[in-house]
Design an enzyme around this catalytic site. Structure first.
Site, short mmCIF file in Angstrom:
data_model
loop_
_atom_site.label_atom_id
_atom_site.label_comp_id
_atom_site.label_asym_id
_atom_site.label_seq_id
_atom_site.Cartn_x
_atom_site.Cartn_y
_atom_site.Cartn_z
N HIS A 249 0.84 -1.19 0.00
CA HIS A 249 0.00 0.00 0.00
C HIS A 249 0.88 1.26 0.00
O HIS A 249 0.45 2.32 -0.45
CB HIS A 249 -0.90 0.02 1.24
N ASP B 176 -4.89 -5.83 -8.22
CA ASP B 176 -5.10 -5.22 -6.92
C ASP B 176 -5.30 -3.72 -7.18
O ASP B 176 -5.18 -3.24 -8.32
CB ASP B 176 -3.91 -5.50 -5.99
#
Length: 326
Positions: A173, A243
């Site tokens: 992230h 993702d």
């Protein structure tokens, strides 16, 4: 039905949301905690999303359990995946948790949760106790049961993060992790291979991780991983989701439009870009019109059946047992 899965602003569709949902490159919506207040509100929201297009969009959420559970108040608290291995009835618990999680979502008009996590180990900041265990056998065992439970409720499964995110310390992230191991196909990837062979994975989500011994691109943008390994070697027939392309781990793939093109060229069928409306608009408008009709296969469940199951003794008993793990 297009390949892009978008997010929306709040608990109700805005005019901007509706305009974006009408774009032919959009095929679905992913919901977050900000989109939820009550059971009634969620059901109304999913109904309005489905009514926004002649062909209903597919509605997603991350409802794995533990710290990754977007809907909480009014929903059963699902334990983190690492819990099942320590319970005498862990196999049944994993199955029941998958079934109950899926049943509650389907009853509210949500088509699928991006689960289960198939990564090994808990040392990675992005994974932690989202992993079912610290070795191939444990993760395979409980992920299999969780998947069977989801499918019994009528929900498609999504194995993530191919070929395995658990071997890195960095959080994708926040940055692009590099995994230097040269044996991941014989270790972490074995979980994916087993569940593919047993036909338990309807969808797969690759990792924003570079596996330097194999390729210099993140798996999410690598035709080596998605075409050569996943499709050709493992014979995986299902849907491949990127993702979230807004994650820092995808920065090496360029602008948002470039990320979309590279992910599709690498072998992704559908794309996520969340929490960045400007980047999302760039991606939606820049991408040539694409079709992702496979997404429609994720809406084969029965909402009325799920609502009825939530009134059953079985549901009540499982909810009570899971509460003891909180």
């Amino acid at each position: 039905m297009g390949p892009i899965i978008i997010d929306i602003e709040g608990q109700h569709l805005t005019e901007d949301d509706k305009a974006l949902l009408s774009h032919p490159n959009v095929g679905g919506v992913i919901l977050f905690a900000r989109n939820y207040t009550t059971s009634t509100q969620l059901s109304a929201l999913t109904a309005s999303i489905n009514a926004s297009r002649e062909t209903p969009l597919v509605i997603f959420v991350d409802q794995e359990g533990g710290r990754v559970q977007r809907f909480r108040e009014g929903f059963t608290k699902i334990p983190p995946a690492s819990v099942y291995q320590y319970q005498e009835d862990g196999d049944q618990l994993a199955y029941d948790a998958g079934w109950l999680m899926a049943t509650e979502l389907i009853a509210h008009g949500v088509d699928t949760s991006f689960a289960p996590v198939l990564d090994i180990g808990e040392q990675c900041a992005a994974i932690g106790n989202r992993a079912f265990g610290k070795d191939i056998e444990t993760v395979t065992r409980y992920a299999k049961q969780f998947s069977l439970g989801m499918k019994a409720a009528g929900m498609a499964t999504t194995g993530k993060h191919f070929p395995g995110h658990g071997g890195v310390l960095a959080d994708s992230h926040l940055e692009t992790p590099h995994d230097p191991r040269n044996d991941i196909q014989e270790t972490d990837m074995q979980v994916f291979q087993t569940l593919i062979e047993e036909e338990l994975l309807d969808c797969i989500m690759p990792a924003h991780v570079v596996y330097d011994a194999y390729d210099d691109r993140p798996a999410s943008g690598s035709d080596y991983w998605l075409k050569k390994v996943l499709r050709n070697t493992l014979k995986y027939p299902g849907i491949v989701f990127s993702d979230d392309l807004n994650m820092k781990g995808a920065d090496v793939m360029g602008s948002y439009a470039e990320r979309a093109v590279k992910a599709l060229e690498a072998g992704c069928d559908a794309l996520l870009l969340c929490n960045n409306r400007q980047g999302l608009l760039e991606m939606v408008e820049a991408l040539p019109q694409q079709d992702c009709s496979q997404l429609g296969t994720l809406k084969t469940h029965n909402q009325d059946d799920a609502i009825a199951q939530m009134q059953s003794d079985r549901y009540t008993a499982i909810k009570r047992r899971l509460a003891t793990l909180s």
